[in-house]
Design an enzyme around this catalytic site. Structure first.
Site, PDB file in Angstrom:
ATOM      1  N   PHE A  18       0.871  -1.177   0.000  1.00 47.66           N
ATOM      2  CA  PHE A  18       0.000   0.000   0.000  1.00 47.66           C
ATOM      3  C   PHE A  18       0.907   1.227   0.000  1.00 47.66           C
ATOM      4  CE2 PHE A  18      -3.138  -3.072   0.825  1.00 47.66           C
ATOM      5  CZ  PHE A  18      -4.351  -2.512   0.469  1.00 47.66           C
ATOM      6  N   CYS A  19       0.541   2.230  -0.778  1.00 46.45           N
ATOM      7  CA  CYS A  19       1.514   3.268  -1.069  1.00 46.45           C
ATOM      8  C   CYS A  19       0.834   4.613  -1.295  1.00 46.45           C
ATOM      9  CB  CYS A  19       2.303   2.928  -2.345  1.00 46.45           C
ATOM     10  SG  CYS A  19       2.346   1.183  -2.784  1.00 46.45           S
TER      11      CYS A  19
END
Length: 350
Positions: free
Chosen positions: A118-119
């Site tokens: 997740f970014c």
């Protein structure tokens, strides 16, 4: 309490705060050597960390990888050269030989890192026309990866062809820069169970692993426009977002991908007031979920910063606000293709 004591306490507090953002160690991979040798010097330099690396790999597989996936990976590993192009197959074999980690385990880890991140990525143009690109990379098992984060200059003939922020044992690239050409970051686009993507990779030899495609693009492509085309239309094993920054005015884009091609290419357009783009892990035309809304705080912070205020330090500050920076953030990277010396990364301990 006297002034000297107060000053000492303040200095200590600042030191402790700074220690939470640790500059990432930088290494070199010599691409002129055989693939099996590419990562050996790094592993030899970090040999004291290998026992912990071995333990962490086993722990991650035990915790997160479904048992039904393992036969697929065994089949993939048995015929590695059929499914993974060079230099990746040779590099994984070299790392396995050097670390005594099972080759199949390394294959699993490389696929798992691709499909479970997740970014937050931001590409922006400042008022002077410079393009800036920053990203946070988040994982649920962040503590393990913080200890394995490295920065690598991939060189040929003694010159840096491209630079990446990555992890020990991981031969793909999720964050990288080709100097004076373009920068790339990858954000996960969650569209299904990741083990089905492994099956897709096993059955469809025409589909690329996302991080391998990024590294191939950094190594082989010599312009921003060509990078956009390659990233947008090469078949992939899973949906993803590619965030790309160029070296020239208005060169910034978010590519929303499914497995076959781009669903959308969202371009920066400073002349129309769109001087920055923010991508997390959700389609930009849809509202983010209320329980994972990193987008709106990042957009608000960028608007507060303003186009005149965009620079390395201010972009780092935007990537440091909650919840953009969160307990899962492993590192922050700041880069600017036209200013390759800017490239830097920090391990984050939020």
């Amino acid at each position: 309490m006297d002034v000297r004591t107060v000053c000492t306490a303040l200095l200590l507090a600042l030191a402790l705060g700074a220690a939470r953002d640790v500059p990432v160690q930088r290494y070199v991979v010599n691409l002129d050597t055989p693939p099996e040798q590419h990562y050996v010097p790094i592993m030899q330099e970090l040999k004291d960390q290998i026992p912990m690396f071995q333990k962490d790999v086993k722990s991650l597989i035990t915790q997160f990888v479904p048992g039904e996936v393992l036969p697929l990976v065994e089949a993939l590993t048995a015929s590695l050269d059929q499914y993974l192009p060079e230099p990746f197959a040779g590099e994984l074999r070299g790392i396995a030989n050097c670390t005594e980690i099972d080759l199949g385990d390394l294959v699993i880890i490389n696929l798992f890192y691709d499909l479970s991140a997740f970014c937050t990525s931001i590409v922006a143009q400042d008022s002077a026309g410079n393009i800036w690109h920053g990203r946070n990379l988040d994982y649920a098992f962040g503590d393990t990866l913080r200890n394995a984060t490295v920065m690598i200059d991939f060189q040929t003939n003694g010159e840096t062809l491209y630079t990446a922020t990555t992890y020990l044992g991981y031969v793909g690239v999720l964050t990288g820069q080709r100097p004076n050409k373009f920068t790339i970051s990858v954000d996960e686009r969650d569209q299904g169970a990741w083990w089905m993507n492994v099956l897709q990779a096993l059955l469809n030899k025409e589909a690329s692993i996302m991080s391998f495609l990024v590294r191939e693009t950094l190594a082989e492509v010599d312009s921003y426009d060509a990078a956009i085309q390659k990233l947008a239309y090469t078949p992939l094993i899973a949906p993803v977002y590619f965030i790309v920054g160029g070296a020239n005015v208005a060169e910034g884009a978010v590519i929303t991908r499914d497995r076959t091609s781009a669903l959308d290419i969202w371009m920066m357009n400073p002349s129309q007031g769109r001087w920055f783009l923010v991508e997390t892990n959700y389609d930009h035309w849809e509202p983010p979920p209320s329980d994972d809304n990193r987008r709106d705080p990042a957009v608000k912070a960028m608007n507060t910063t303003g186009q005149d205020g965009v620079k390395s330090s201010s972009l780092f500050e935007v990537l440091s606000i909650h919840p953009v920076l969160n307990s899962h953030t492993t590192y922050t990277t700041i880069m600017s293709a036209a200013q390759p010396q800017v490239y830097n990364a920090w391990v984050r301990w939020p």
